[in-house]
Write an enzyme that holds these catalytic residues in place. Sequence first.
Site, PDB file in Angstrom:
ATOM      1  N   SER A  63      63.634  19.854  22.342  1.00  0.00           N
ATOM      2  CA  SER A  63      62.192  19.607  22.274  1.00  0.00           C
ATOM      3  C   SER A  63      61.442  20.926  22.182  1.00  0.00           C
ATOM      4  CB  SER A  63      61.708  18.846  23.501  1.00  0.00           C
ATOM      5  OG  SER A  63      60.289  18.779  23.534  1.00  0.00           O
ATOM      6  N   TYR A  65      60.555  17.032  32.029  1.00  0.00           N
ATOM      7  CA  TYR A  65      61.066  16.742  30.696  1.00  0.00           C
ATOM      8  C   TYR A  65      61.523  18.029  29.996  1.00  0.00           C
ATOM      9  CZ  TYR A  65      61.260  15.225  25.841  1.00  0.00           C
ATOM     10  OH  TYR A  65      61.676  14.974  24.560  1.00  0.00           O
TER      11      TYR A  65
END
Length: 253
Positions: free
Chosen positions: A148, A161
């Site tokens: 990500s 996350y």
Amino acid sequence: MKQSRNAETGVARVALVTGASGAIGTAIAQKLAADGMVVAVHWSTNRAGADDCVATIEKSGGTAISVQADLRRTKQVQTLLETVLNRFGQLDVVVANAGAGARPAAFQDITDQDLDAVVDTNVKATLRVLRQAAKTAADRGRIIAISSSLVDFPSTGMAAYAGSKVIVRTWVKVLAEELGPRQITVNAVSPGPTIPGMFSFAGPDLRAAAAAASPLGRLGAPQDTAKVVSFLASNGGAWITGQHTLANGGATM
């Protein structure tokens, strides 16, 4: 549709995409099928999404199967990759795409439950897939993990996350070293804000700000990530390993 063939066996290359019932996973699976690969479409809970993906591939003249597994279970991960290997005789490309979002929370408010939920899927499940891929993938194969862009810039409320995704990049570097003698490349791709995808939850202001962060002035689409994965999985990507590619339209440089 021209098939992508394994240089050693001469038969069509076989790819497994985990989490292929979601937006980015579906785009990756369909792109690899369009490249001529046989594709195993993995799903955990969204069978309808996986079935739709397979149907679209078959309608375009490709070959795909739907395979279910809970990636939180080591035995099921082993069975998943072995099923693909036994069905097609080889496994050339593994895309570890399956992931889970996290409840936005300030660092001091992250609960053990929040952390466990994101680590179970983004860390432990990804490790299981990569570990089994190292055992199962054909020589000269490709292993690609989805990370990500949040790893590259601080984002309030997204520590759990982002933290779960940064570890993937470290594993890619180590695995690239270990599998290099077999001519297997291992890389990571880091999408930016993508719609449809996990960024679909964002409101209009956040979407506008994310689009403005890119010099190209837009949000990402699942196909943007799929094209990067496609290149890394191709013969053209054979000299790229141990790297992570930011597929975020230049939002971070």
